[in-house]
Design an enzyme around this catalytic site. Structure first.
Site, PDB file in Angstrom:
ATOM      1  N   ASN A 203     -40.273   8.676 -53.328  1.00 26.16           N
ATOM      2  CA  ASN A 203     -40.158   7.885 -54.551  1.00 26.16           C
ATOM      3  C   ASN A 203     -40.946   6.595 -54.333  1.00 26.16           C
ATOM      4  OD1 ASN A 203     -39.403   6.406 -56.771  1.00 26.16           O
ATOM      5  ND2 ASN A 203     -37.244   6.200 -56.189  1.00 26.16           N
ATOM      6  N   TRP A 204     -42.123   6.545 -54.937  1.00 27.49           N
ATOM      7  CA  TRP A 204     -42.992   5.377 -54.712  1.00 27.49           C
ATOM      8  C   TRP A 204     -42.529   4.165 -55.509  1.00 27.49           C
ATOM      9  CZ3 TRP A 204     -48.533   7.995 -55.130  1.00 27.49           C
ATOM     10  CH2 TRP A 204     -48.735   8.793 -54.001  1.00 27.49           C
ATOM     11  N   LYS A 205     -41.621   4.350 -56.442  1.00 23.99           N
ATOM     12  CA  LYS A 205     -41.144   3.250 -57.290  1.00 23.99           C
ATOM     13  C   LYS A 205     -42.349   2.546 -57.931  1.00 23.99           C
ATOM     14  CE  LYS A 205     -37.123   3.131 -54.380  1.00 23.99           C
ATOM     15  NZ  LYS A 205     -35.987   2.419 -53.868  1.00 23.99           N
TER      16      LYS A 205
ATOM     17  N   HIS B  76     -31.953   7.391 -61.341  1.00 20.42           N
ATOM     18  CA  HIS B  76     -32.064   6.643 -60.082  1.00 20.42           C
ATOM     19  C   HIS B  76     -31.219   5.367 -60.172  1.00 20.42           C
ATOM     20  CE1 HIS B  76     -33.702   4.127 -56.904  1.00 20.42           C
ATOM     21  NE2 HIS B  76     -33.981   5.274 -56.303  1.00 20.42           N
TER      22      HIS B  76
ATOM     23  N   GLU C 239     -31.725   2.417 -59.400  1.00 23.82           N
ATOM     24  CA  GLU C 239     -32.395   1.223 -59.950  1.00 23.82           C
ATOM     25  C   GLU C 239     -32.454   1.291 -61.473  1.00 23.82           C
ATOM     26  OE1 GLU C 239     -35.795   1.520 -57.396  1.00 23.82           O
ATOM     27  OE2 GLU C 239     -34.496   0.976 -55.713  1.00 23.82           O
TER      28      GLU C 239
ATOM     29  N   GLU D 165     -27.644   9.386 -53.316  1.00 21.55           N
ATOM     30  CA  GLU D 165     -28.215   8.147 -52.780  1.00 21.55           C
ATOM     31  C   GLU D 165     -27.174   7.034 -52.885  1.00 21.55           C
ATOM     32  OE1 GLU D 165     -32.765   8.154 -52.931  1.00 21.55           O
ATOM     33  OE2 GLU D 165     -32.091   7.562 -54.902  1.00 21.55           O
TER      34      GLU D 165
ATOM     35  N   GLY E 195     -32.894   0.799 -49.749  1.00 24.57           N
ATOM     36  CA  GLY E 195     -33.713  -0.385 -49.492  1.00 24.57           C
ATOM     37  C   GLY E 195     -33.033  -1.417 -48.617  1.00 24.57           C
TER      38      GLY E 195
ATOM     39  N   SER F 157     -32.690   4.549 -47.286  1.00 28.44           N
ATOM     40  CA  SER F 157     -33.181   4.088 -45.976  1.00 28.44           C
ATOM     41  C   SER F 157     -33.501   5.225 -45.014  1.00 28.44           C
ATOM     42  CB  SER F 157     -32.189   3.098 -45.347  1.00 28.44           C
ATOM     43  OG  SER F 157     -32.115   1.914 -46.125  1.00 28.44           O
TER      44      SER F 157
ATOM     45  N   GLY G 228     -37.759   6.331 -50.179  1.00 27.42           N
ATOM     46  CA  GLY G 228     -38.408   5.240 -50.899  1.00 27.42           C
ATOM     47  C   GLY G 228     -39.453   4.583 -50.012  1.00 27.42           C
ATOM     48  N   GLY G 229     -39.099   3.450 -49.434  1.00 22.40           N
ATOM     49  CA  GLY G 229     -40.044   2.639 -48.659  1.00 22.40           C
ATOM     50  C   GLY G 229     -40.878   3.442 -47.673  1.00 22.40           C
TER      51      GLY G 229
END
Ligand code: PGA
Length: 260
Positions: A10-12, A104, A106, A175, A181, A221, A242-243
């Site tokens: 997930n590149w956001k 998601h 966010e 998640e 994150g 994470s 993600g990251g």
């Protein structure tokens, strides 16, 4: 039952055109190396990235899509209309997306997504031929109050209320919000316990066979260092990253752990 693993990034709101192209080039080079070729062969994992919507055109660029699937981060529950700022799932599909994230955390936290609207997005995406990945998870306060299972049940309730849904094409990403994150990953025991619980909920709602075929991903994470242990859990069928998914080499190293 052996479920194919899914390794999803997930590149956001990260990676522009040049960066995304460079990601794909590095990933392709990595996949071509002899030590990585098993990742690209059956029963290797599915590899998926969720870029910003405006990059979905890349899904059909020659050479970019051989081993990589593309997905939208958020799609609406209508095909078209006066819905400023939303993405039509049919457009995402026509551009070459095969997956669509829904709900998601966010989106829930910053953009007012509800349990109902998240499920509506997922179901409509499925209806137009995308594979929805519904994201669910509890906050730290909810976990500490012993409410994890109740929260997940509430998040899934609109899905189970829809008689016409069903498991084909659907995946669910667990998640925990406190792990996203933050660098604080759920332990594999914590994640596996929740995944086993979720599979049980799907078995109750849709029967054991459907529950057995449902891919359940963990996210929060995920890093090269913890991917192997998470993927070795019997009910963890993939990872939503993600990251750490922004680095193609790391993404590939994580995917390699899906082979064992
Ligand atoms: P993270 O994000 O891996 O950076 O924690 C996961 C996600 O939000 O899907």
């Amino acid at each position: 039952m052996k479920r194919q693993k899914i390794i999803a990034g997930n590149w956001k709101m990260n990676l522009g055109v040049a960066e995304a192209r460079s990601f794909v080039a590095t990933l392709s080079e990595g996949l071509a190396k002899s030590e990585n070729q098993a990742i690209g062969r059956s029963p290797g994992p599915e590899l998926v990235v969720f870029p910003q919507a405006a990059l979905l055109f890349m899904a059909k660029e020659n050479g970019l899509n051989a081993r990589l699937q593309w997905g939208a981060q958020n799609t609406y529950w209508e095909e078209k209309g006066a819905f400023t700022g939303e993405l039509a799932p049919t457009l995402a599909r026509d551009l070459g997306a095969t997956y669509a994230l829904a709900g998601h955390s966010e989106r829930r936290q910053f953009f007012g997504e509800t349990n109902e609207s998240a499920v509506k997005r997922a179901l409509f995406a499925k209806r137009v031929g995308l594979r929805p990945m519904l994201c669910i998870g509890e906050t730290l306060a909810e976990r500490e109050a012993g409410q994890t299972e109740a929260v997940l049940q509430r998040q899934l309730a609109p899905l189970f209320a829809d008689e016409k849904s069903g498991v084909a094409g659907l995946s669910v990403a667990y998640e925990p919000v406190w792990a996203i994150g933050t660098g604080r990953t759920a332990t594999s025991e914590q994640a596996e316990a929740v995944h086993a619980f979720l599979r049980g909920e799907f078995a109750k709602a849709w029967g054991a066979d459907n529950a057995e075929s449902l891919p359940l991903l963990y996210g929060g994470s995920v890093k090269v260092e913890n991917a192997k242990e998470l993927l070795s859990c019997p009910n963890i069928d993939g990872l939503l990253i993600g990251g750490a998914s922004l680095d193609p080499k790391g993404f590939l190293q994580i995917a390699a752990h899906a082979l064992v």
